[in-house]
Motif scaffolding. Structure first.
Motif, mmCIF file in Angstrom:
data_model
loop_
_atom_site.group_PDB
_atom_site.id
_atom_site.type_symbol
_atom_site.label_atom_id
_atom_site.label_comp_id
_atom_site.label_asym_id
_atom_site.label_seq_id
_atom_site.Cartn_x
_atom_site.Cartn_y
_atom_site.Cartn_z
ATOM 1 N N LEU A 91 -5.853 -75.851 -21.728
ATOM 2 C CA LEU A 91 -7.221 -74.890 -20.849
ATOM 3 C C LEU A 91 -5.909 -73.938 -20.808
ATOM 4 O O LEU A 91 -4.878 -73.900 -20.025
ATOM 5 N N ARG A 92 -6.395 -72.996 -20.606
ATOM 6 C CA ARG A 92 -6.080 -71.905 -19.618
ATOM 7 C C ARG A 92 -6.394 -70.190 -18.865
ATOM 8 O O ARG A 92 -6.531 -69.206 -18.407
ATOM 9 N N THR A 93 -8.220 -71.247 -18.821
ATOM 10 C CA THR A 93 -8.553 -70.060 -18.526
ATOM 11 C C THR A 93 -9.271 -70.722 -17.183
ATOM 12 O O THR A 93 -9.483 -72.103 -16.832
ATOM 13 N N ALA A 94 -10.058 -70.315 -16.123
ATOM 14 C CA ALA A 94 -11.093 -70.927 -15.082
ATOM 15 C C ALA A 94 -11.816 -71.992 -15.100
ATOM 16 O O ALA A 94 -12.599 -72.728 -15.388
ATOM 17 N N ASN A 95 -12.281 -70.947 -16.684
ATOM 18 C CA ASN A 95 -13.612 -71.655 -17.182
ATOM 19 C C ASN A 95 -13.326 -72.859 -17.680
ATOM 20 O O ASN A 95 -14.145 -73.605 -17.367
ATOM 21 N N ALA A 96 -12.582 -72.652 -18.440
ATOM 22 C CA ALA A 96 -11.711 -73.998 -19.325
ATOM 23 C C ALA A 96 -11.727 -75.229 -18.333
ATOM 24 O O ALA A 96 -12.218 -76.141 -18.657
ATOM 25 N N PHE A 97 -10.674 -74.850 -17.503
ATOM 26 C CA PHE A 97 -10.377 -76.143 -16.721
ATOM 27 C C PHE A 97 -12.155 -75.924 -15.164
ATOM 28 O O PHE A 97 -12.078 -77.206 -15.237
ATOM 29 N N ALA A 98 -12.767 -75.751 -15.312
ATOM 30 C CA ALA A 98 -14.095 -75.577 -14.275
ATOM 31 C C ALA A 98 -15.043 -76.907 -15.739
ATOM 32 O O ALA A 98 -15.872 -78.185 -14.464
ATOM 33 N N GLU A 99 -15.070 -77.148 -16.371
ATOM 34 C CA GLU A 99 -15.729 -77.366 -17.412
ATOM 35 C C GLU A 99 -14.762 -78.708 -17.796
ATOM 36 O O GLU A 99 -16.361 -79.577 -18.098
ATOM 37 N N ARG A 100 -13.633 -79.054 -17.697
ATOM 38 C CA ARG A 100 -13.063 -79.945 -17.691
ATOM 39 C C ARG A 100 -13.531 -80.995 -16.629
ATOM 40 O O ARG A 100 -14.056 -82.052 -16.713
ATOM 41 N N LEU A 101 -13.455 -80.817 -15.765
ATOM 42 C CA LEU A 101 -13.983 -80.716 -13.881
ATOM 43 C C LEU A 101 -15.093 -81.188 -13.133
ATOM 44 O O LEU A 101 -15.515 -81.730 -12.159
ATOM 45 N N ASN A 102 -15.859 -80.447 -14.572
ATOM 46 C CA ASN A 102 -17.286 -80.702 -14.706
ATOM 47 C C ASN A 102 -18.017 -80.139 -13.454
ATOM 48 O O ASN A 102 -18.852 -80.952 -12.546
ATOM 49 N N VAL A 103 -17.082 -79.407 -13.103
ATOM 50 C CA VAL A 103 -17.297 -77.761 -11.480
ATOM 51 C C VAL A 103 -18.712 -76.812 -12.134
ATOM 52 O O VAL A 103 -17.499 -76.447 -12.806
ATOM 53 N N HIS A 104 -18.623 -76.019 -11.188
ATOM 54 C CA HIS A 104 -19.306 -74.296 -11.980
ATOM 55 C C HIS A 104 -17.617 -73.928 -11.100
ATOM 56 O O HIS A 104 -17.122 -74.061 -10.624
ATOM 57 N N VAL A 105 -17.788 -72.851 -12.656
ATOM 58 C CA VAL A 105 -16.219 -72.285 -11.857
ATOM 59 C C VAL A 105 -15.968 -71.646 -10.104
ATOM 60 O O VAL A 105 -14.934 -70.913 -10.100
ATOM 61 N N ASN A 106 -16.776 -71.143 -9.859
ATOM 62 C CA ASN A 106 -17.298 -70.292 -8.652
ATOM 63 C C ASN A 106 -17.100 -71.110 -7.695
ATOM 64 O O ASN A 106 -16.267 -70.971 -6.460
ATOM 65 N N HIS A 107 -17.033 -72.593 -7.628
ATOM 66 C CA HIS A 107 -16.597 -73.345 -7.016
ATOM 67 C C HIS A 107 -15.562 -74.491 -6.928
ATOM 68 O O HIS A 107 -14.986 -73.774 -6.099
ATOM 69 N N LEU A 108 -14.914 -73.935 -8.446
ATOM 70 C CA LEU A 108 -13.478 -74.363 -8.010
ATOM 71 C C LEU A 108 -12.973 -73.298 -8.305
ATOM 72 O O LEU A 108 -11.539 -73.530 -6.782
ATOM 73 N N ASN A 109 -13.116 -71.598 -8.077
ATOM 74 C CA ASN A 109 -12.344 -70.569 -7.254
ATOM 75 C C ASN A 109 -12.567 -70.806 -6.236
ATOM 76 O O ASN A 109 -11.158 -70.514 -5.210
ATOM 77 N N HIS A 110 -13.217 -71.351 -5.777
ATOM 78 C CA HIS A 110 -13.819 -70.937 -4.225
ATOM 79 C C HIS A 110 -13.077 -72.108 -3.243
ATOM 80 O O HIS A 110 -11.928 -71.585 -2.737
ATOM 81 N N ALA A 111 -12.984 -73.833 -3.890
ATOM 82 C CA ALA A 111 -12.082 -74.501 -3.552
ATOM 83 C C ALA A 111 -10.402 -73.781 -3.428
ATOM 84 O O ALA A 111 -9.927 -74.412 -2.569
ATOM 85 N N VAL A 112 -10.177 -73.725 -4.815
ATOM 86 C CA VAL A 112 -8.435 -73.303 -4.904
ATOM 87 C C VAL A 112 -8.311 -72.221 -3.988
ATOM 88 O O VAL A 112 -7.546 -72.170 -3.465
ATOM 89 N N LYS A 113 -8.742 -71.189 -3.740
ATOM 90 C CA LYS A 113 -8.691 -70.106 -3.203
ATOM 91 C C LYS A 113 -8.809 -70.410 -1.668
ATOM 92 O O LYS A 113 -7.747 -70.163 -0.636
ATOM 93 N N GLU A 114 -9.452 -71.492 -1.263
ATOM 94 C CA GLU A 114 -9.201 -72.131 0.379
ATOM 95 C C GLU A 114 -8.181 -72.817 0.597
ATOM 96 O O GLU A 114 -8.004 -72.941 2.022
ATOM 97 N N VAL A 115 -7.951 -73.410 -0.358
ATOM 98 C CA VAL A 115 -6.568 -74.221 -0.214
ATOM 99 C C VAL A 115 -5.357 -73.092 -0.193
ATOM 100 O O VAL A 115 -4.417 -74.107 0.657
ATOM 101 N N THR A 116 -5.283 -72.435 -1.090
ATOM 102 C CA THR A 116 -4.113 -72.177 -1.121
ATOM 103 C C THR A 116 -4.420 -70.093 -1.222
ATOM 104 O O THR A 116 -2.331 -70.027 -1.161
ATOM 105 N N GLY A 117 -4.900 -69.349 -0.953
ATOM 106 C CA GLY A 117 -4.614 -68.078 -0.702
ATOM 107 C C GLY A 117 -4.822 -67.793 -1.615
ATOM 108 O O GLY A 117 -4.939 -66.429 -1.689
ATOM 109 N N LYS A 118 -5.034 -68.241 -3.011
ATOM 110 C CA LYS A 118 -4.702 -67.787 -4.504
ATOM 111 C C LYS A 118 -5.830 -68.110 -5.091
ATOM 112 O O LYS A 118 -6.472 -69.011 -5.156
ATOM 113 N N THR A 119 -6.360 -67.343 -6.182
ATOM 114 C CA THR A 119 -7.300 -67.835 -7.802
ATOM 115 C C THR A 119 -6.395 -68.857 -8.063
ATOM 116 O O THR A 119 -5.574 -69.058 -8.483
ATOM 117 N N THR A 120 -8.088 -69.277 -9.067
ATOM 118 C CA THR A 120 -7.407 -70.309 -10.142
ATOM 119 C C THR A 120 -6.206 -69.941 -10.701
ATOM 120 O O THR A 120 -4.810 -70.311 -11.444
#
Length: 309
Positions: free
Chosen positions: A214-243
Motif C-alpha cells: 500500500l503506497r497510495t491514498a487510493n490503495a488505502f481507501a480501497e482496503r478500508l472500503n471507503v471513497h478516497v475523498n472521504h479518507l482524505n477529508h477525515a485524515v486532513k480534518e484530524v491531522t491537518g495533513k493529507t493522506t
C-alpha cells in the motif's frame, strides 16, 4: 516480534521464567506481568514491531528509539508500546527498576470489543513522566497485578484487566483536557486511526525482497472500503495533513531507518519501498529530506564512526 519470541529472549536473562508457548493463542488472550529488576541489560532491545501491547513503569534511564525520533527517559516514566509502532529500548543507566506488563489485543477486547478502546485514547502519547505520588500509585497497581496473577481466583483476569484500565486512566488524567468540540470528529478520528494502523502494519521492512503493498491514498481507501475523498477529508480534518503526506513521510522515515541500520544498497531499499527504478527513489528521498540517499548514508556513517570525525 511475537509473544513467543519475546519470551524466548526474556528467558535468556531470567532463567526462572517459564515460556508459556501453549497458552499464547487462547481465545481469552494472553497477559503477564513482571518486575523489571534483573531483566534489563545494557544491550539495546531489537528494533522491530511487536505483536503485543506493553506497559512499563521505568525507574532508571534509557532511550526509546522510534522510526523518526528518539525519546530520552531521564526520570520515572510510564511507557505505552503498541503493535503498530516499531521501537527499540536502550538502557543508559546501571540502575533499572520498575514493572512491565504485556498482553495481546484479544485480552483487552474480551469485554471491550469496540475500536474506541481506552488504549486508542493514548496511542499518540507513548511516554508520561511521573512525580513521586504518581510513581507510588502506579507501582501499587502493578503490585496488585503481580499478586493477583498468582491466585486461583476464577475471575482474576477480569480483575487484572481492570487494573490495566486503571493505569491507562492514570495516564489519561495526565493528558491535557480534550476540546469538547472534538467530540463531533469521532467518525473522522476512527477512520484516521484505521488508516494509521494499516499504514504502520507495513513496517518495519524486514527483507529487501518484500515490496510495500500500500503506497497510495487510493490503495488505502480501497482496503478500508471507503471513497478516497472521504479518507482524505477525515485524515486532513484530524491531522491537518493529507493522506499522501503521511504516506510519503512514513516511507521516507523507513528509508532513513534502512539506510542507517542495514547494508542493503540504495537500489534494494528503493525497490522494497515500492520504487521500481532507483532514479525515482532518489528523487523521492531528496524531495523528502533535501539530500540524496547515498549522501545521507555516507554522512550518517561518518557521524557514527569516531575515527572519521
Amino acid at each position: 516480534m511475537s509473544l513467543l519470541e519475546f519470551y524466548q529472549m526474556f528467558a535468556a536473562n531470567r532463567p526462572d521464567v517459564i515460556i508459556p508457548s501453549s497458552s499464547l493463542d487462547i481465545p481469552t488472550g494472553h497477559f503477564n506481568v513482571f518486575k523489571r529488576l534483573g531483566y534489563c541489560t545494557l544491550n539495546p532491545s531489537p528494533y522491530n514491531r511487536r505483536d503485543f501491547y506493553k506497559i512499563s513503569l521505568i525507574l532508571g534511564k534509557g532511550v526509546l528509539h522510534y522510526p523518526n525520533e528518539k525519546i530520552v527517559i531521564d526520570g520515572p516514566a510510564l511507557l505505552f508500546n503498541n503493535p503498530t509502532i516499531p521501537y527499540s529500548w536502550e538502557t543508559t543507566s546501571e540502575f533499572q527498576s520498575g514493572y512491565f506488563c504485556l498482553f495481546n489485543d484479544s485480552f483487552m477486547r474480551q469485554h471491550s470489543p469496540s475500536n474506541d478502546s481506552l488504549l486508542l485514547k493514548i496511542q499518540d502519547v507513548p511516554v508520561f513522566y511521573l512525580d513521586e505520588l504518581q510513581v507510588m500509585t502506579v507501582s501499587a497497581i502493578f503490585e496488585k497485578m503481580l499478586a493477583e496473577i498468582e491466585t486461583d481466583y476464577t475471575y482474576k483476569y477480569d480483575l487484572i484487566r481492570n487494573y490495566v484500565n486503571l493505569i491507562i486512566h492514570e495516564a489519561m488524567k495526565m493528558q491535557p483536557l480534550e476540546d469538547p468540540a472534538g467530540k463531533t470528529h469521532n467518525a473522522a478520528s476512527r477512520l484516521s486511526s484505521l488508516f494509521f494502523e494499516l499504514l504502520e502494519r507495513q513496517f518495519p521492512v524486514y527483507s529487501s525482497d518484500h515490496v510495500l503493498e500500500l503506497r497510495t491514498a487510493n490503495a488505502f481507501a480501497e482496503r478500508l472500503n471507503v471513497h478516497v475523498n472521504h479518507l482524505n477529508h477525515a485524515v486532513k480534518e484530524v491531522t491537518g495533513k493529507t493522506t499522501s503526506d503521511h504516506i510519503s513521510k512514513r516511507i521516507a522515515n523507513e528509508a532513513i531507518s534502512l539506510l542507517k541500520h542495514t547494508e542493503w544498497n540504495v537500489s534494494e531499499i528503493g525497490y522494497c519501498l515500492g520504487f521500481e527504478y532507483p532514479a525515482n527513489f532518489n528523487m523521492f528521498f531528496k524531495r523528502q529530506t533535501t539530500i540524496a540517499p547515498k549522501s545521507f548514508r555516507e554522512a550518517h556513517h561518518e557521524l557514527a564512526d569516531p575515527r572519521k570525525r
